[in-house]
Design a protein around this motif. Sequence first.
Motif, mmCIF file in Angstrom:
data_model
loop_
_atom_site.group_PDB
_atom_site.id
_atom_site.type_symbol
_atom_site.label_atom_id
_atom_site.label_comp_id
_atom_site.label_asym_id
_atom_site.label_seq_id
_atom_site.Cartn_x
_atom_site.Cartn_y
_atom_site.Cartn_z
ATOM 1 N N GLU A 1 -37.154 11.417 -55.389
ATOM 2 C CA GLU A 1 -36.757 10.790 -56.653
ATOM 3 C C GLU A 1 -36.943 9.280 -56.475
ATOM 4 O OE1 GLU A 1 -35.422 10.973 -60.544
ATOM 5 O OE2 GLU A 1 -35.517 12.704 -59.222
ATOM 6 N N VAL A 2 -37.886 8.739 -57.226
ATOM 7 C CA VAL A 2 -38.145 7.308 -57.149
ATOM 8 C C VAL A 2 -37.046 6.583 -57.919
ATOM 9 C CG1 VAL A 2 -39.780 5.469 -57.677
ATOM 10 C CG2 VAL A 2 -40.608 7.718 -56.953
ATOM 11 N N MET A 3 -36.500 5.545 -57.307
ATOM 12 C CA MET A 3 -35.409 4.803 -57.943
ATOM 13 C C MET A 3 -35.961 3.746 -58.886
ATOM 14 S SD MET A 3 -32.848 4.380 -54.701
ATOM 15 C CE MET A 3 -31.605 3.570 -55.666
ATOM 16 N N ASP A 4 -35.129 3.318 -59.798
ATOM 17 C CA ASP A 4 -35.456 2.228 -60.714
ATOM 18 C C ASP A 4 -35.853 0.998 -59.895
ATOM 19 O OD1 ASP A 4 -33.987 -0.333 -62.146
ATOM 20 O OD2 ASP A 4 -35.061 0.966 -63.559
ATOM 21 N N ASP A 5 -36.892 0.285 -60.329
ATOM 22 C CA ASP A 5 -37.408 -0.859 -59.575
ATOM 23 C C ASP A 5 -36.351 -1.909 -59.269
ATOM 24 O OD1 ASP A 5 -39.942 0.116 -59.287
ATOM 25 O OD2 ASP A 5 -40.768 -0.967 -61.004
ATOM 26 N N SER A 6 -35.476 -2.204 -60.221
ATOM 27 C CA SER A 6 -34.482 -3.254 -59.985
ATOM 28 C C SER A 6 -33.506 -2.845 -58.887
ATOM 29 C CB SER A 6 -33.715 -3.581 -61.269
ATOM 30 O OG SER A 6 -33.000 -2.440 -61.719
ATOM 31 N N ILE A 7 -33.136 -1.579 -58.838
ATOM 32 C CA ILE A 7 -32.216 -1.101 -57.805
ATOM 33 C C ILE A 7 -32.933 -0.973 -56.468
ATOM 34 C CG2 ILE A 7 -30.788 0.850 -57.067
ATOM 35 C CD1 ILE A 7 -30.202 1.337 -60.037
ATOM 36 N N SER A 8 -34.111 -0.374 -56.469
ATOM 37 C CA SER A 8 -34.814 -0.150 -55.208
ATOM 38 C C SER A 8 -35.224 -1.470 -54.569
ATOM 39 C CB SER A 8 -36.028 0.751 -55.418
ATOM 40 O OG SER A 8 -36.979 0.125 -56.254
ATOM 41 N N ALA B 1 -31.986 -2.976 -52.980
ATOM 42 C CA ALA B 1 -31.442 -2.155 -51.903
ATOM 43 C C ALA B 1 -32.476 -1.829 -50.821
ATOM 44 C CB ALA B 1 -30.881 -0.861 -52.473
ATOM 45 N N CYS B 2 -33.728 -2.201 -51.024
ATOM 46 C CA CYS B 2 -34.815 -1.876 -50.093
ATOM 47 C C CYS B 2 -34.923 -0.376 -49.861
ATOM 48 C CB CYS B 2 -34.644 -2.624 -48.774
ATOM 49 S SG CYS B 2 -34.743 -4.412 -48.940
ATOM 50 N N ILE B 3 -34.799 0.378 -50.952
ATOM 51 C CA ILE B 3 -34.892 1.827 -50.900
ATOM 52 C C ILE B 3 -36.168 2.258 -51.617
ATOM 53 C CG2 ILE B 3 -33.803 4.002 -51.633
ATOM 54 C CD1 ILE B 3 -32.174 2.545 -49.516
ATOM 55 N N LYS B 4 -36.991 3.052 -50.943
ATOM 56 C CA LYS B 4 -38.207 3.562 -51.561
ATOM 57 C C LYS B 4 -37.913 4.696 -52.521
ATOM 58 C CE LYS B 4 -41.737 2.509 -48.171
ATOM 59 N NZ LYS B 4 -42.858 3.087 -47.414
ATOM 60 N N GLY B 5 -36.880 5.469 -52.198
ATOM 61 C CA GLY B 5 -36.524 6.592 -53.042
ATOM 62 C C GLY B 5 -35.450 7.437 -52.394
ATOM 63 N N VAL B 6 -35.105 8.515 -53.072
ATOM 64 C CA VAL B 6 -34.112 9.459 -52.563
ATOM 65 C C VAL B 6 -34.822 10.783 -52.337
ATOM 66 C CG1 VAL B 6 -31.939 10.654 -53.013
ATOM 67 C CG2 VAL B 6 -32.258 8.298 -53.813
ATOM 68 N N ILE B 7 -34.741 11.267 -51.112
ATOM 69 C CA ILE B 7 -35.365 12.532 -50.745
ATOM 70 C C ILE B 7 -34.333 13.636 -50.933
ATOM 71 C CG2 ILE B 7 -36.419 13.851 -48.870
ATOM 72 C CD1 ILE B 7 -37.235 11.084 -47.651
ATOM 73 N N LYS B 8 -34.729 14.672 -51.650
ATOM 74 C CA LYS B 8 -33.850 15.824 -51.868
ATOM 75 C C LYS B 8 -34.312 16.937 -50.940
ATOM 76 C CE LYS B 8 -35.049 15.386 -56.108
ATOM 77 N NZ LYS B 8 -35.329 15.613 -57.518
ATOM 78 N N LEU B 9 -33.535 17.171 -49.887
ATOM 79 C CA LEU B 9 -33.879 18.207 -48.914
ATOM 80 C C LEU B 9 -33.151 19.492 -49.239
ATOM 81 C CD1 LEU B 9 -33.703 16.342 -45.486
ATOM 82 C CD2 LEU B 9 -35.721 16.873 -46.848
ATOM 83 N N LEU C 1 -31.558 8.780 -48.141
ATOM 84 C CA LEU C 1 -32.067 7.501 -48.646
ATOM 85 C C LEU C 1 -33.265 7.091 -47.806
ATOM 86 C CD1 LEU C 1 -28.739 5.552 -49.264
ATOM 87 C CD2 LEU C 1 -30.210 6.667 -50.948
ATOM 88 N N TRP C 2 -34.404 6.928 -48.474
ATOM 89 C CA TRP C 2 -35.650 6.558 -47.811
ATOM 90 C C TRP C 2 -35.746 5.037 -47.813
ATOM 91 C CZ3 TRP C 2 -41.062 7.820 -50.218
ATOM 92 C CH2 TRP C 2 -42.068 7.517 -49.295
ATOM 93 N N ILE C 3 -35.523 4.437 -46.664
ATOM 94 C CA ILE C 3 -35.444 2.975 -46.524
ATOM 95 C C ILE C 3 -36.835 2.368 -46.411
ATOM 96 C CG2 ILE C 3 -34.666 1.102 -45.008
ATOM 97 C CD1 ILE C 3 -32.405 2.884 -44.127
ATOM 98 N N ASP C 4 -37.024 1.260 -47.103
ATOM 99 C CA ASP C 4 -38.229 0.451 -46.931
ATOM 100 C C ASP C 4 -37.915 -0.571 -45.839
ATOM 101 O OD1 ASP C 4 -40.454 -1.169 -47.048
ATOM 102 O OD2 ASP C 4 -40.478 -1.275 -49.245
#
Length: 157
Positions: free
Chosen positions: A109-116, A119-127, A142-145
Amino acid sequence: MAALIDVVEFEIGNSLYALDIGVAREIVEMIPITPIPRSSPYLAGIINLRGEITNIINLALLLDPASAAEISDDQKIIVLVPDAAAGSNVGVIVDEVHSVIKVSEEDIEVMDDSISHMACIKGVIKLSRGEGAGQTGRDLVLWIDIVKLLGDLVAHD
């Protein structure tokens, strides 16, 4: 067919995180860290890793400055490739490294640009994990950039 992405899944506190496999050079057991006087709180110090001086960052303090992230002997250090930290040797302390996993783009799940961006987050991985004792069957990771996170540190220091 969705592309597969390789990430290193790890844990800090009770939260799951991931970073791109391409930025991880190796995973090492905790070794004594030499503190650096008057350094930022997230900089745990330096280690001598096979003749190379490597800066060690307490990732828990970097992600949550209010956390009382103590360093213990059972933690791990993910040593990053020098390109991930503008040519510097850097390692990050994590509580536990779970595994290298392949994730389908459909499970991210790609996060909104302003939040990502903040937070330096590329997205949220749903396992999807097996149903079991009290588990929901899904874990959010949380997929960290990490490259951006480290780049922001250099820009602010």
